[in-house]
Write a protein that holds these residues in place. Structure first.
Motif, PDB file in Angstrom:
ATOM      1  N   ASN A 123       0.841  -1.204   0.000  1.00 42.33           N
ATOM      2  CA  ASN A 123       0.000   0.000   0.000  1.00 42.33           C
ATOM      3  C   ASN A 123       0.872   1.248   0.000  1.00 42.33           C
ATOM      4  OD1 ASN A 123      -1.751   2.181   0.746  1.00 42.33           O
ATOM      5  ND2 ASN A 123      -3.200   0.691   1.555  1.00 42.33           N
ATOM      6  N   PHE A 125       0.273   4.152   0.945  1.00 41.97           N
ATOM      7  CA  PHE A 125       0.100   5.013   2.113  1.00 41.97           C
ATOM      8  C   PHE A 125       0.890   4.546   3.333  1.00 41.97           C
ATOM      9  CE2 PHE A 125      -3.817   5.770  -0.358  1.00 41.97           C
ATOM     10  CZ  PHE A 125      -3.663   7.143  -0.561  1.00 41.97           C
ATOM     11  N   PHE A 130       5.687   8.153   1.359  1.00 43.80           N
ATOM     12  CA  PHE A 130       4.496   8.818   1.888  1.00 43.80           C
ATOM     13  C   PHE A 130       4.687   9.180   3.360  1.00 43.80           C
ATOM     14  CE2 PHE A 130       0.359   8.753   3.981  1.00 43.80           C
ATOM     15  CZ  PHE A 130      -0.331   9.687   3.221  1.00 43.80           C
ATOM     16  N   LEU A 134       4.351  12.791   4.995  1.00 44.16           N
ATOM     17  CA  LEU A 134       3.322  12.981   6.009  1.00 44.16           C
ATOM     18  C   LEU A 134       3.919  13.485   7.321  1.00 44.16           C
ATOM     19  CD1 LEU A 134       0.339  12.622   6.832  1.00 44.16           C
ATOM     20  CD2 LEU A 134       0.922  10.292   7.554  1.00 44.16           C
TER      21      LEU A 134
END
Length: 437
Positions: A123, A125, A130, A134
């Protein structure tokens, strides 16, 4: 005003037109208590390691020369060329440290999120890229936008507490996992050909010289004696933690030890997963201290020591954006630590503080501070020159994102390292139950 015994106060130089001043005076600036300063120092030298003798030399040199920043000390001692050289080094070290912290956060937290039940390991995310973006947007950027480093005292305290938790986990796994990891044949050879590279990495860990004047400037009634007490308290905490980390980590994995210790542990280890989470939070909370220094160097060189509110935000965003982009392109921590250690940390720790003190001090040549300075200066030159050559010609292997061979119970194609391999492969199914769960 000069240095007078152990109670000299470094005079404040707040001429906003003077490019020498690194730490700008802000009206109504809140001064931190000694405890907050201790946690800032400990956080700096643990997110990045052990403090050493040259920190005291820097403050003494500042008192002797009547300066209150690393840059102004070098400027007064070696003139504008020295000032520019130091500015470059003082910017590069924390900037590269920011990159390394992003790499650590991305690598570490991605493994944490992969352990969430039902989450696809592929994934996007939960990928390192990422996570780096983030964490930058939600944590490091907002914390780095503070103007007063004293406000980071509580954040540094949290980081220090998490570091103790991580240490406990590493010590636990040294006992439960270490005996089952095959030891390399040359595990206990003290000095190998790449020892100078190791000194470079340790120099990276040793340093907080680039922000010591910032922390010193946050004290109420700053004196050399008070600073010495803070340094001694910080040393006791940091040396204890760093030695335990290094010893437990190496006892567990010996020659297989990676630049990022958590790369050595198996992803199925839930206790280590919690340690990875704490580790990721720790480096995120350490990141803003490094950003403070890079911003102050830019403010000093290009803006006379003071940034307006707009430029403060703009420069902070630009610095963090560039550091984030670079960290997205680099995934091997070892080479980053080596080069930063030998090219930036070594001169900042060994060479420049010693050279400044030797020039400004009027103590006799037999004085202990001068003797140590005369040893540190050539040592730093050797580490810097030969460490760089060896880092380029003999780079560390990087196993970023790969599971180590001992994490696979069915792996029977192990290289011939020791006689314990057969025992290891027959025990790993048991380990997966009794240790990693």
């Amino acid at each position: 005003m000069g240095y007078q015994g152990q109670h000299a106060v470094i005079p404040l130089q707040r001429d906003l037109d003077d490019r020498e001043t690194l730490v700008s005076e802000h009206e109504h600036k809140r001064k931190s208590c000694q405890s907050a300063a201790v946690f800032n120092v400990v956080n700096s030298i643990i997110g990045s390691g052990i403090i050493d003798f040259s920190l005291i030399l820097l403050i003494k040199g500042g008192a002797l020369s009547g300066t209150d920043s690393y840059q102004s000390l070098v400027n007064k001692t070696f003139g504008f060329p020295g000032y520019l050289l130091l500015s470059v080094l003082q910017f590069l070290y924390p900037f590269i440290a920011m990159i390394s912290y992003n790499i650590i956060a991305g690598d570490t937290l991605s493994k944490v999120f992969q352990r969430i039940p039902g989450v696809d390991p592929e994934n996007v995310f939960i990928g390192r890229h990422f996570i780096i973006v983030l964490s930058t947007v939600t944590f490091t950027l907002p914390l780095s936008l503070y103007r007063d480093i004293a406000k980071l005292g509580k954040i540094s305290f949290i980081s220090t507490v998490l570091t103790v938790v991580i240490l406990g986990i590493v010590m636990t796994r040294a006992v439960s996992l270490g005996p089952h990891i095959p030891k390399t044949e040359d595990a206990w050879v003290f000095a190998k050909p790449n020892a100078i590279q190791a000194i470079g990495v340790m120099s990276f860990a040793f340093i907080c010289h680039h922000n010591c004047f910032l922390v010193y400037g946050s004290l109420e009634e700053a004196t050399v004696a008070k600073w010495s007490r803070i340094i001694h308290m910080s040393i006791l905490v940091s040396v204890f933690i760093c030695v335990l980390f290094a010893t437990c980590g190496y006892l567990t994995f010996t020659g297989f030890t990676q630049g990022d210790l958590f790369e050595n542990y198996c992803r199925s280890d839930d206790l280590v997963t919690f340690g990875r989470f704490c580790y990721g939070i720790t480096v995120i909370l350490t990141y803003p201290i490094e950003c403070f220094v890079t911003r102050e160097v830019i403010a000093n060189v290009f803006f006379g020591g003071t940034l307006s509110s707009v430029f403060h935000v703009v420069i902070t965003v630009v610095i963090i954006t560039i550091a984030t982009l670079v960290s997205l392109l680099i995934d091997c921590l070892g080479i980053v630590l080596e080069l930063n250690g030998v090219l930036c940390a070594a001169p900042l720790i060994f060479i420049i503080p010693s050279a400044c003190y030797l020039k400004v001090s009027e103590e006799p040549r037999t004085h202990s501070d001068k003797i140590v300075s005369c040893v540190m200066l050539p040592l730093g030159a050797v580490v810097m020159i030969f460490g760089f050559i060896m880092a380029i010609t003999n780079p560390q292997d990087c196993t970023h994102g790969q599971e180590m061979f001992y994490c696979f119970p069915d792996n029977v194609s192990l290289t011939n390292i020791s006689d314990s391999h057969f025992q290891l492969t027959t025990q790993l199914p048991i380990l997966n139950i009794s240790i990693f769960q």
